[in-house]
Design a protein around this motif. Sequence first.
Motif, mmCIF file in Angstrom:
data_model
loop_
_atom_site.group_PDB
_atom_site.id
_atom_site.type_symbol
_atom_site.label_atom_id
_atom_site.label_comp_id
_atom_site.label_asym_id
_atom_site.label_seq_id
_atom_site.Cartn_x
_atom_site.Cartn_y
_atom_site.Cartn_z
ATOM 1 N N THR A 159 0.830 -1.196 0.000
ATOM 2 C CA THR A 159 0.000 0.000 0.000
ATOM 3 C C THR A 159 0.868 1.251 0.000
ATOM 4 O OG1 THR A 159 -1.774 -1.108 1.173
ATOM 5 C CG2 THR A 159 -1.751 1.275 1.285
ATOM 6 N N THR A 160 0.505 2.256 -0.774
ATOM 7 C CA THR A 160 1.234 3.516 -0.760
ATOM 8 C C THR A 160 0.505 4.480 0.159
ATOM 9 O OG1 THR A 160 0.005 4.269 -2.696
ATOM 10 C CG2 THR A 160 2.095 3.198 -3.093
ATOM 11 N N THR A 161 1.217 4.902 1.224
ATOM 12 C CA THR A 161 0.604 5.797 2.202
ATOM 13 C C THR A 161 1.594 6.882 2.576
ATOM 14 O OG1 THR A 161 1.382 4.496 4.064
ATOM 15 C CG2 THR A 161 -0.770 3.927 3.193
ATOM 16 N N GLY A 162 1.076 8.015 3.063
ATOM 17 C CA GLY A 162 1.939 9.052 3.610
ATOM 18 C C GLY A 162 2.632 9.876 2.544
ATOM 19 N N ALA A 163 3.585 10.681 3.003
ATOM 20 C CA ALA A 163 4.237 11.638 2.121
ATOM 21 C C ALA A 163 5.280 10.993 1.224
ATOM 22 C CB ALA A 163 4.894 12.736 2.959
ATOM 23 N N SER A 164 5.824 9.838 1.630
ATOM 24 C CA SER A 164 6.855 9.182 0.829
ATOM 25 C C SER A 164 6.423 7.755 0.521
ATOM 26 C CB SER A 164 8.189 9.185 1.576
ATOM 27 O OG SER A 164 8.026 8.664 2.873
ATOM 28 N N PRO A 165 5.559 7.585 -0.488
ATOM 29 C CA PRO A 165 4.963 6.278 -0.745
ATOM 30 C C PRO A 165 5.992 5.245 -1.149
ATOM 31 C CG PRO A 165 4.522 7.777 -2.559
ATOM 32 C CD PRO A 165 5.136 8.600 -1.461
ATOM 33 N N GLU A 166 5.717 4.021 -0.763
ATOM 34 C CA GLU A 166 6.550 2.887 -1.126
ATOM 35 C C GLU A 166 5.890 2.169 -2.293
ATOM 36 O OE1 GLU A 166 10.030 0.950 -0.579
ATOM 37 O OE2 GLU A 166 9.285 2.400 0.871
ATOM 38 N N PRO A 167 6.607 1.966 -3.417
ATOM 39 C CA PRO A 167 5.995 1.281 -4.544
ATOM 40 C C PRO A 167 5.706 -0.167 -4.210
ATOM 41 C CG PRO A 167 8.334 1.543 -4.908
ATOM 42 C CD PRO A 167 8.000 2.314 -3.666
ATOM 43 N N PRO A 168 4.720 -0.779 -4.860
ATOM 44 C CA PRO A 168 4.412 -2.172 -4.560
ATOM 45 C C PRO A 168 5.555 -3.080 -4.957
ATOM 46 C CG PRO A 168 3.224 -1.446 -6.513
ATOM 47 C CD PRO A 168 3.862 -0.226 -5.916
ATOM 48 N N GLY A 213 21.843 -5.701 6.653
ATOM 49 C CA GLY A 213 23.100 -5.004 6.882
ATOM 50 C C GLY A 213 23.170 -3.677 6.156
ATOM 51 N N PHE A 214 24.376 -3.184 5.984
ATOM 52 C CA PHE A 214 24.658 -1.912 5.317
ATOM 53 C C PHE A 214 24.893 -2.173 3.829
ATOM 54 C CE2 PHE A 214 27.682 1.163 3.650
ATOM 55 C CZ PHE A 214 27.260 2.372 4.162
ATOM 56 N N PRO A 215 24.380 -1.329 2.935
ATOM 57 C CA PRO A 215 23.512 -0.162 3.142
ATOM 58 C C PRO A 215 22.067 -0.489 2.782
ATOM 59 C CG PRO A 215 24.515 -0.023 0.968
ATOM 60 C CD PRO A 215 24.897 -1.363 1.538
ATOM 61 N N GLU A 216 21.538 -1.547 3.338
ATOM 62 C CA GLU A 216 20.237 -2.068 2.921
ATOM 63 C C GLU A 216 19.114 -1.636 3.857
ATOM 64 O OE1 GLU A 216 20.270 -5.602 0.425
ATOM 65 O OE2 GLU A 216 21.870 -6.342 1.739
ATOM 66 N N PHE A 217 17.984 -2.320 3.747
ATOM 67 C CA PHE A 217 16.872 -2.191 4.682
ATOM 68 C C PHE A 217 16.083 -3.493 4.565
ATOM 69 C CE2 PHE A 217 15.368 -0.558 0.693
ATOM 70 C CZ PHE A 217 13.990 -0.680 0.645
ATOM 71 N N TRP A 218 14.894 -3.579 5.112
ATOM 72 C CA TRP A 218 14.203 -4.864 5.179
ATOM 73 C C TRP A 218 14.082 -5.541 3.821
ATOM 74 C CZ3 TRP A 218 10.058 -6.542 2.473
ATOM 75 C CH2 TRP A 218 9.266 -5.572 1.822
ATOM 76 N N TYR A 219 14.011 -4.751 2.761
ATOM 77 C CA TYR A 219 13.786 -5.244 1.399
ATOM 78 C C TYR A 219 14.853 -6.249 0.953
ATOM 79 C CZ TYR A 219 13.164 -4.738 -3.722
ATOM 80 O OH TYR A 219 12.980 -4.940 -5.069
ATOM 81 N N GLY A 220 16.033 -6.185 1.562
ATOM 82 C CA GLY A 220 17.090 -7.119 1.201
ATOM 83 C C GLY A 220 16.750 -8.571 1.479
ATOM 84 N N TRP A 221 15.745 -8.820 2.318
ATOM 85 C CA TRP A 221 15.340 -10.187 2.656
ATOM 86 C C TRP A 221 14.069 -10.625 1.930
ATOM 87 C CZ3 TRP A 221 18.609 -13.321 4.784
ATOM 88 C CH2 TRP A 221 19.571 -12.861 5.705
ATOM 89 N N SER A 276 18.677 -4.829 -9.677
ATOM 90 C CA SER A 276 17.955 -4.242 -10.802
ATOM 91 C C SER A 276 17.792 -2.743 -10.611
ATOM 92 C CB SER A 276 16.573 -4.884 -10.931
ATOM 93 O OG SER A 276 15.752 -4.510 -9.820
ATOM 94 N N ASP A 277 17.334 -2.070 -11.661
ATOM 95 C CA ASP A 277 17.040 -0.636 -11.550
ATOM 96 C C ASP A 277 15.952 -0.399 -10.506
ATOM 97 O OD1 ASP A 277 18.927 -0.099 -13.478
ATOM 98 O OD2 ASP A 277 17.470 0.103 -15.112
ATOM 99 N N GLU A 278 14.967 -1.296 -10.443
ATOM 100 C CA GLU A 278 13.907 -1.169 -9.444
ATOM 101 C C GLU A 278 14.481 -1.288 -8.036
ATOM 102 O OE1 GLU A 278 9.890 -3.463 -7.838
ATOM 103 O OE2 GLU A 278 10.847 -4.140 -9.694
ATOM 104 N N ASP A 279 15.390 -2.242 -7.841
ATOM 105 C CA ASP A 279 16.040 -2.378 -6.541
ATOM 106 C C ASP A 279 16.746 -1.084 -6.154
ATOM 107 O OD1 ASP A 279 15.271 -5.053 -6.458
ATOM 108 O OD2 ASP A 279 17.194 -5.780 -7.238
ATOM 109 N N LEU A 280 17.533 -0.534 -7.076
ATOM 110 C CA LEU A 280 18.290 0.677 -6.762
ATOM 111 C C LEU A 280 17.378 1.855 -6.495
ATOM 112 C CD1 LEU A 280 21.346 1.134 -6.484
ATOM 113 C CD2 LEU A 280 20.734 -1.059 -7.526
ATOM 114 N N ALA A 281 16.236 1.922 -7.175
ATOM 115 C CA ALA A 281 15.286 2.999 -6.891
ATOM 116 C C ALA A 281 14.780 2.899 -5.453
ATOM 117 C CB ALA A 281 14.123 2.938 -7.873
ATOM 118 N N ARG A 282 14.535 1.686 -5.003
ATOM 119 C CA ARG A 282 14.080 1.495 -3.624
ATOM 120 C C ARG A 282 15.174 1.875 -2.630
ATOM 121 N NH1 ARG A 282 9.393 -1.550 -3.101
ATOM 122 N NH2 ARG A 282 8.605 -2.435 -5.047
#
Length: 306
Positions: free
Chosen positions: A8-17, A54-62, A206-212
């Motif tokens: 879901t995209t919510t708030g001022a900085s939406p997260e793409p699906p 780890g660095f420089p990731e976030f939850w998306y790495g899993w 991917s480019d999508e990964d780097l955008a995230r």
Amino acid sequence: MTRQSVSTTTGASPEPPLSAEIDAEATERTVNGVRLHVVAAGDETGPLVVLLHGFPEFWYGWRAQLEPLVAAGYRVLVPDQRGYDRSEKPDGVSAYRTHALSRDVVGLLASEGRERAHVVGHDWGGMVAWDLSRRFPERIDRLAVVNAPHPTAYLRALFASPEQLRRSWYAAWFQVPRLPEVVCRLGDYRVLERALRGTAPPGTFSDEDLARYRRAWDRDGAITGMLNWYRAAARYPPIRPPDRVDAPTLVVWGEEDTALLPSLAVDSATFCADARLEFLPGVSHWVPHEAPARLSELLLEHLSEP
């Protein structure tokens, strides 16, 4: 605790699906005095697995490990650790001391009403997992660490191996105030992009990964929070807990890691009462991205053992 769909995209900085829909929820948990963004998936009554990035990731790495673990019946929590992405970014280097990072995980277990969990960590997440298993052994069922050395093995290598010292140059550079933040932001985070794409085979990210990732790095305070992990490790060496790790431990190591020598994996396993060591030839530091199916297979085998 607040909940929302991951897609879901919510708030001022939406997260793409996500490109592949994952049946998970994004939640907010306040643990150890810090607000963490946590992705939760799976049956709430299932055995608990915590995945630490780890660095420089976030939850998306899993993300590639979520579906296999949930399909096997596990309850899975994947936090953005403090200082990263949507989680709180406390001021000051001392807020990122290793024992505080471990206590965040203890608090995360409590937020699920659990006393114990399987804990899996990659890179800095692996360092937190090692510390947790030594400082709070009663909280760990099974431990899995991916390309992250046991802290004592790493310190010994820094003193004994000129090659490992050379490979760790960036950790010393991160100690400089403010300048690393400036350099990391140059050219739309070109340095951090190279830290990912430049150390892995083409196509791993991917480019999508780097955008995230750029979106995560661009959040207020994120770059400083991320770098403060390195600064705290140098400025506030913890009172070392016992070296021995009692939990059954899986060490997975991509042999083509440009920052960490493969010998660190062998040395790390010697500190474990019950260790399994798996080398992945031809695989870089970024095992969860580069060999996701093999990593998931190894984790499921390890976590299912009696």
